[in-house]
Design an enzyme around this catalytic site. Structure first.
Site, short mmCIF file in Angstrom:
data_model
loop_
_atom_site.label_atom_id
_atom_site.label_comp_id
_atom_site.label_asym_id
_atom_site.label_seq_id
_atom_site.Cartn_x
_atom_site.Cartn_y
_atom_site.Cartn_z
CD GLU A 22 -8.73 0.50 8.38
OE1 GLU A 22 -9.07 -0.24 9.32
OE2 GLU A 22 -7.69 1.19 8.40
CG ASN A 71 -9.06 -2.22 12.58
OD1 ASN A 71 -8.10 -2.80 12.10
ND2 ASN A 71 -9.57 -1.14 12.02
CG ASP A 115 -0.33 -0.49 2.50
OD1 ASP A 115 0.91 -0.58 2.56
OD2 ASP A 115 -1.06 -0.78 3.46
CG HIS A 166 -6.04 -2.63 9.37
ND1 HIS A 166 -6.16 -1.47 10.10
CD2 HIS A 166 -4.69 -2.82 9.24
CE1 HIS A 166 -4.98 -0.99 10.39
NE2 HIS A 166 -4.07 -1.79 9.89
C1 F6R Z 1 1.20 -1.48 6.15
C2 F6R Z 1 0.14 -2.44 6.45
C3 F6R Z 1 -0.70 -2.27 7.70
C4 F6R Z 1 0.07 -2.69 8.96
C5 F6R Z 1 -0.81 -2.62 10.20
C6 F6R Z 1 -0.03 -2.86 11.46
O1 F6R Z 1 1.82 -1.78 4.92
O2 F6R Z 1 -0.07 -3.33 5.69
O3 F6R Z 1 -1.86 -3.05 7.58
O4 F6R Z 1 0.56 -3.97 8.81
O5 F6R Z 1 -1.43 -1.36 10.29
O6 F6R Z 1 0.87 -1.81 11.69
P1 F6R Z 1 2.04 -1.94 12.75
O7 F6R Z 1 2.95 -3.00 12.28
O8 F6R Z 1 2.72 -0.59 12.74
O9 F6R Z 1 1.40 -2.29 14.05
#
Ligand code: F6R
Length: 252
Positions: A143, A136, A67, A138
């Site tokens: 989301e 959550n 992303d 995701h």
């Molecule tokens: C970013 C991504 C997000 C993160 C998620 C957890 O490329 O895919 O879905 O994996 O938000 O973020 P952290 O690792 O910072 O807790």
């Protein structure tokens, strides 16, 4: 589903790097799907150490990131391209031209998303996809409520996510309102998937993803439908799991 429970973040990095490195020996060129965020950092540290020790070669590896924010140029220190360069690509022998992150500055982000899908297809698909998980549930920027068949697309960022991420920007007004993300359907097409999670704030999401019902309200639960998924999680992210954990379980 395989579940590997490790002591801490360092062990999570080591075990996941070992699994991916093993698979990387099987195919050339090898296509890696990568994530940003704090969770994969111990994995990237390990990749860098293995590469410096000449134990892991990235010269014919192709990467696709999950992303990127719409509207951030690659040199912006909060762009995911900048993150990948500084945390991994600048320190290993990968050819930068073989590293792909969605283009936040594309004239038409929607057209770019279709092009990104085509590029992944052109190289024969993703061999190993690395994922983190949001508290959550995701995955990438999918989301809760995202279709389990979704493809790479432009998504609005929720007010919550913008507020959470505003700590990295000068003010909330600078936080982009949209992002490009691989879809859940896109992610499920990878040959193998590894999901990393650490910290007690991920415990509920991990349990719902692994053992809860498959539902769009927990995007990571869609991984239950994939034939080759490994969760590598730290002890503090595991307490809400019920035994038996899955088809394969390892505790270090
Ligand atoms: C970013 C991504 C997000 C993160 C998620 C957890 O490329 O895919 O879905 O994996 O938000 O973020 P952290 O690792 O910072 O807790």
């Amino acid at each position: 589903m395989k579940v590997i429970i490790v002591k801490d973040k360092q062990a999570m990095g080591k075990r996941s790097a070992q699994l991916i490195a093993e698979d990387m020996q099987k195919r050339t060129p090898y296509v890696l799907g990568l994530a940003t965020g704090s969770t994969p950092l111990p994995l990237y540290k390990e990749f860098i150490a293995m590469n410096k020790a000449k134990d892991l070669d990235f010269s014919s590896v192709i990467t696709f990131n999950l992303d990127e924010y719409v509207g951030l140029p690659p040199q912006h220190d909060q762009s995911y391209r900048y993150f990948m360069n500084t945390e991994l690509f600048d320190h290993i022998n990968i050819q930068k031209k073989n590293t792909f992150v969605p283009d936040g500055m594309a004239a038409s982000p929607e057209d770019f998303c279709a092009h990104y899908e085509a590029m992944i297809k052109d190289v024969g698909g993703i061999d190993y996809q690395v994922l983190g998980i949001g508290s959550n549930g995701h995955i990438a920027f999918n989301e809760p409520g995202s279709s389990l068949a979704s493809r790479t697309r432009v998504v609005p960022l929720t007010e919550n996510t913008r507020k959470d991420n505003s700590r990295f920007f000068k003010s909330i007004h600078e936080v982009p309102t949209r992002a490009m993300t691989m879809g859940i359907g896109t992610i499920l097409e990878a040959r193998k998937i590894i999901l990393l999670a650490c910290g007690e704030n991920k415990a509920e999401a991990v349990a719902r993803a692994l053992q809860g019902p498959v539902t769009a309200m927990v995007p990571a639960s869609a991984l239950q439908m994939h034939p080759d998924v490994t969760f590598v999680i730290t002890e503090d992210a595991a307490p809400q799991l019920k035994t038996p954990y899955g088809s394969y379980f390892e505790k270090q």
